[in-house]
Write a protein that holds these residues in place. Structure first.
Motif, PDB file in Angstrom:
ATOM      1  N   MET A  21       0.856  -1.173   0.000  1.00  0.00           N
ATOM      2  CA  MET A  21       0.000   0.000   0.000  1.00  0.00           C
ATOM      3  C   MET A  21       0.903   1.237   0.000  1.00  0.00           C
ATOM      4  SD  MET A  21      -3.126   0.862   2.617  1.00  0.00           S
ATOM      5  CE  MET A  21      -4.278  -0.247   1.836  1.00  0.00           C
ATOM      6  N   ASP A  22       0.618   2.158  -0.913  1.00  0.00           N
ATOM      7  CA  ASP A  22       1.486   3.328  -1.005  1.00  0.00           C
ATOM      8  C   ASP A  22       0.987   4.471  -0.116  1.00  0.00           C
ATOM      9  OD1 ASP A  22      -0.456   4.885  -2.335  1.00  0.00           O
ATOM     10  OD2 ASP A  22       0.363   4.473  -4.311  1.00  0.00           O
ATOM     11  N   HIS A  23       1.787   5.518  -0.083  1.00  0.00           N
ATOM     12  CA  HIS A  23       1.549   6.673   0.779  1.00  0.00           C
ATOM     13  C   HIS A  23       0.150   7.277   0.566  1.00  0.00           C
ATOM     14  CE1 HIS A  23       3.186  10.011   3.194  1.00  0.00           C
ATOM     15  NE2 HIS A  23       2.376  10.755   2.471  1.00  0.00           N
ATOM     16  N   ASN A  24      -0.224   7.504  -0.669  1.00  0.00           N
ATOM     17  CA  ASN A  24      -1.526   8.120  -0.973  1.00  0.00           C
ATOM     18  C   ASN A  24      -2.693   7.218  -0.597  1.00  0.00           C
ATOM     19  OD1 ASN A  24      -0.438  10.534  -1.911  1.00  0.00           O
ATOM     20  ND2 ASN A  24      -0.263   9.764  -3.999  1.00  0.00           N
ATOM     21  N   GLN A  25      -2.536   5.926  -0.783  1.00  0.00           N
ATOM     22  CA  GLN A  25      -3.599   4.988  -0.406  1.00  0.00           C
ATOM     23  C   GLN A  25      -3.806   4.998   1.107  1.00  0.00           C
ATOM     24  OE1 GLN A  25      -1.738   1.588  -2.304  1.00  0.00           O
ATOM     25  NE2 GLN A  25      -3.468   1.396  -3.726  1.00  0.00           N
ATOM     26  N   ILE A  26      -2.704   5.032   1.851  1.00  0.00           N
ATOM     27  CA  ILE A  26      -2.798   5.082   3.312  1.00  0.00           C
ATOM     28  C   ILE A  26      -3.489   6.372   3.743  1.00  0.00           C
ATOM     29  CG2 ILE A  26      -1.483   5.231   5.466  1.00  0.00           C
ATOM     30  CD1 ILE A  26       0.596   3.353   4.099  1.00  0.00           C
ATOM     31  N   LEU A  27      -3.098   7.499   3.154  1.00  0.00           N
ATOM     32  CA  LEU A  27      -3.697   8.779   3.502  1.00  0.00           C
ATOM     33  C   LEU A  27      -5.202   8.778   3.194  1.00  0.00           C
ATOM     34  CD1 LEU A  27      -3.204  11.597   4.615  1.00  0.00           C
ATOM     35  CD2 LEU A  27      -2.627  12.336   2.293  1.00  0.00           C
ATOM     36  N   THR A  28      -5.593   8.194   2.086  1.00  0.00           N
ATOM     37  CA  THR A  28      -7.012   8.099   1.731  1.00  0.00           C
ATOM     38  C   THR A  28      -7.778   7.286   2.770  1.00  0.00           C
ATOM     39  OG1 THR A  28      -6.547   8.325  -0.625  1.00  0.00           O
ATOM     40  CG2 THR A  28      -8.636   7.273  -0.026  1.00  0.00           C
ATOM     41  N   GLU A  29      -7.205   6.162   3.183  1.00  0.00           N
ATOM     42  CA  GLU A  29      -7.863   5.329   4.201  1.00  0.00           C
ATOM     43  C   GLU A  29      -7.930   6.052   5.538  1.00  0.00           C
ATOM     44  OE1 GLU A  29      -9.536   2.518   3.734  1.00  0.00           O
ATOM     45  OE2 GLU A  29      -9.055   2.747   1.610  1.00  0.00           O
ATOM     46  N   LEU A  30      -6.883   6.804   5.883  1.00  0.00           N
ATOM     47  CA  LEU A  30      -6.902   7.566   7.129  1.00  0.00           C
ATOM     48  C   LEU A  30      -8.008   8.618   7.110  1.00  0.00           C
ATOM     49  CD1 LEU A  30      -3.136   8.112   8.005  1.00  0.00           C
ATOM     50  CD2 LEU A  30      -4.804   6.688   9.205  1.00  0.00           C
ATOM     51  N   LYS A  31      -8.218   9.250   5.979  1.00  0.00           N
ATOM     52  CA  LYS A  31      -9.286  10.240   5.870  1.00  0.00           C
ATOM     53  C   LYS A  31     -10.639   9.603   6.174  1.00  0.00           C
ATOM     54  CE  LYS A  31      -6.908  13.284   2.675  1.00  0.00           C
ATOM     55  NZ  LYS A  31      -6.857  13.895   1.344  1.00  0.00           N
ATOM     56  N   LYS A  32     -10.857   8.397   5.688  1.00  0.00           N
ATOM     57  CA  LYS A  32     -12.105   7.681   5.966  1.00  0.00           C
ATOM     58  C   LYS A  32     -12.235   7.368   7.453  1.00  0.00           C
ATOM     59  CE  LYS A  32     -12.108   5.390   1.462  1.00  0.00           C
ATOM     60  NZ  LYS A  32     -11.928   4.093   0.783  1.00  0.00           N
TER      61      LYS A  32
ATOM     62  N   GLU B 194     -11.525  17.497   6.674  1.00  0.00           N
ATOM     63  CA  GLU B 194     -10.370  17.541   5.785  1.00  0.00           C
ATOM     64  C   GLU B 194      -9.105  17.383   6.604  1.00  0.00           C
ATOM     65  OE1 GLU B 194     -10.156  17.749   2.417  1.00  0.00           O
ATOM     66  OE2 GLU B 194     -12.339  17.584   2.350  1.00  0.00           O
ATOM     67  N   ILE B 195      -8.302  16.393   6.252  1.00  0.00           N
ATOM     68  CA  ILE B 195      -7.005  16.243   6.899  1.00  0.00           C
ATOM     69  C   ILE B 195      -5.926  16.248   5.825  1.00  0.00           C
ATOM     70  CG2 ILE B 195      -7.918  14.976   8.890  1.00  0.00           C
ATOM     71  CD1 ILE B 195      -6.638  12.433   7.618  1.00  0.00           C
ATOM     72  N   THR B 196      -4.764  16.720   6.201  1.00  0.00           N
ATOM     73  CA  THR B 196      -3.597  16.701   5.332  1.00  0.00           C
ATOM     74  C   THR B 196      -2.448  16.081   6.106  1.00  0.00           C
ATOM     75  OG1 THR B 196      -2.682  18.826   6.049  1.00  0.00           O
ATOM     76  CG2 THR B 196      -4.357  18.881   4.290  1.00  0.00           C
TER      77      THR B 196
END
Length: 82
Positions: free
Chosen positions: A1-12, A24-26
């Motif tokens: 799992m790459d960085h962007n995929q992890i960030l997307t899942e964290l947003k959920k 909104e998280i960054t």
């Protein structure tokens, strides 16, 4: 799992834990930025993240997290270590 995929899942996960669909998280988001981000929310977030990614954190690791970017890196490292 790459960085962007992890960030997307964290947003959920964050949206679910804080019950806010508009959240909104960054990578620079820190714990003090949300009024409802207290110690209980921290525990709920940690448990949800561990469950989603099938990983476990040490308390020392959690204490080193300063922002969402740190969290993404830690998750990525834990996944790679499996």
């Amino acid at each position: 799992m790459d960085h962007n995929q992890i960030l997307t899942e964290l947003k959920k996960i964050f949206s679910n834990v804080f019950n806010r669909r508009d959240l909104e998280i960054t990578e620079n988001t820190k714990s003090g930025e949300f009024e409802s981000w207290d110690s209980l929310a921290e525990v709920r977030l940690t448990l949800a993240i561990e469950q989603k990614f099938n990983i476990k954190f040490d308390i020392e690791e959690i204490m080193q997290i300063n922002n969402i970017g740190d969290m993404v890196k830690l998750i990525q490292n834990r996944i790679e270590d499996r």
